[in-house]
Design an enzyme around this catalytic site. Structure first.
Site, PDB file in Angstrom:
ATOM      1  N   HIS A 131      -9.418   3.609  -1.322  1.00 58.82           N
ATOM      2  CA  HIS A 131      -8.086   3.045  -1.340  1.00 58.82           C
ATOM      3  C   HIS A 131      -7.747   2.252  -2.522  1.00 58.82           C
ATOM      4  O   HIS A 131      -7.772   1.037  -2.572  1.00 58.82           O
ATOM      5  CB  HIS A 131      -7.869   2.250   0.047  1.00 58.82           C
ATOM      6  N   CYS A 190       0.822  -1.212  -0.118  1.00 57.90           N
ATOM      7  CA  CYS A 190       0.080   0.074   0.066  1.00 57.90           C
ATOM      8  C   CYS A 190       0.888   1.274  -0.249  1.00 57.90           C
ATOM      9  O   CYS A 190       0.313   2.417  -0.272  1.00 57.90           O
ATOM     10  CB  CYS A 190      -0.943  -0.021   1.096  1.00 57.90           C
TER      11      CYS A 190
END
Length: 389
Positions: free
Chosen positions: A336, A84
């Site tokens: 996200h 991420c």
């Protein structure tokens, strides 16, 4: 050494996009170029963040493909993958190239599609996400990332008395911020009661403690001080970047709640910028789960250890509070798309430092901090920006 500046920003809405990755990134990139007031001929290098298109869309070697679509074929291109923290790592390398004088103007950004538009439904995409956990010790147990951060947060609750209501307060805050952001995937309010009534995903997290799967792209143009001075658009200086890692697998971490890589990366970034946490006016942190934001704001020094949950309840981290955190809505409400998240944080903060954030503007902000983590808090990149407001 040169001073790197962000001179142009662009990003798409976060949510569901049927647009192919090349076109999705192009939308953000052309907005960033327009914002900077430069054409493609000014771009000397391209740094791309994309974590999982090889697994989710059978689309690899993406940087030159996108560069060709943008009309940038021929310049050096590099794709980064760091879970991420993917596009923050790309940003770090772009900044270092400008600081070193290797390039004067670079394009850096990220793109990802994580929704069923990829052809993968939630169970399959959850499995792809879980590939960022330890291959031998964690993946065979079936643990996914709600479980990873659930373990970290459960330990924090045991040591500090953090409650489910305090976790829910983080979600309520970020959903409230998301209502002020027309690019957010979830621009709707929620309540503590709704969070606590939502289904359990992985203890202690309920559905509304978790960020969504998202599609989206974000891009920034980075230039040295001479180029920045000649541009019409306001620029912001990149005054500090920290990049650190922690032990993998999870079971071998010395302190389950310290998120040590965040503490180490923040120390590096604060030292480079010559500021401390008390000087930060606004922050975007990696709230993939409500507990992750609590761990992050403690690691960054915004509050004392054990006080992260209380900060959400008391409004310390809300717009208008002492240290506004995630005015964009954060990952929790804004969304996200893995490879785009780190650059999207920088787009949001640049807009605050320019005074262009609209209803969610943190007035008078001059110092901003982005915190972007990857894997089981194994990688963290902390970036500090400074404006003239």
């Amino acid at each position: 050494m040169h001073q790197a500046h962000i001179v142009g920003v662009g990003m798409t809405d976060f949510g569901v996009h049927e647009t192919p990755l090349t076109e999705l990134f192009a939308a953000a990139a052309f907005d960033a170029l327009d914002d900077a007031g430069v054409g493609g001929e000014a771009i000397e290098s391209f740094y791309l963040g994309n974590a999982m298109s090889g697994q989710s869309e059978r689309d690899t070697h993406l940087a030159p493909t996108i560069a060709s679509h943008l009309g940038l074929a021929g310049i050096p291109c590099q794709r980064y993958e760091d879970a991420c923290a993917t596009s923050s790592n790309a940003f770090k390398h772009a900044v270092r190239a400008v600081e070193a004088g290797q390039h004067d103007v670079v394009l850096v950004g990220g793109v990802e599609r994580c929704t069923p538009t990829t052809g993968l439904e939630t169970p399959e995409m959850t499995s792809v996400f879980a590939s960022a956990s330890h291959r031998q010790y964690e993946q065979p147990t079936g643990i996914s990332f709600p479980g990873v951060f659930g373990l970290l947060t459960t330990r924090h609750m045991h040591e500090h008395g953090t409650t489910e209501e305090q976790l829910a307060a983080v979600a309520v805050k970020n959903h409230g911020h998301g209502t002020l952001n027309d690019r957010a995937q979830f621009g709707t309010e929620t309540t503590v009661e709704e969070v606590l009534d939502s289904p359990i995903v992985a203890t202690p997290f309920r559905l509304f403690d978790c960020c969504p799967f998202s599609d989206g792209a974000a891009a920034v143009v980075v230039a040295n001080e001479d180029v920045a001075a000649d541009m019409e658009a306001d620029s912001v200086a990149v005054t500090g970047i920290g990049h650190a890692t922690d032990v993998v697998p999870l079971a071998e971490k010395e302190d389950m709640t310290a998120t040590q890589s965040a503490r180490d990366a923040a120390t590096q970034a604060y030292e480079a910028a010559g500021i401390g946490p008390e000087d930060v006016d606004v922050a975007e942190v990696h709230d993939c789960f409500t507990g992750a934001e609590i761990l992050a704001i403690e690691a960054l020094g915004f509050v004392e250890d054990g006080e992260g949950g209380t900060a959400a309840v008391e409004g310390t981290t809300a717009l208008g509070g002492r240290i506004p955190v995630n005015p964009s809505g954060g990952l929790k409400a804004k969304g996200h798309p893995i490879g785009a998240t780190g650059i999207a944080q920088l787009v949001e903060l640049t807009e605050h430092l320019r005074g262009e954030a609209g209803e969610r503007q943190v007035e008078g902000a001059t110092h901003a901090l982005a915190h972007n983590l990857g894997g089981d808090a194994a990688t963290t990149v902390v970036s500090i920006l400074e404006g003239d407001a």
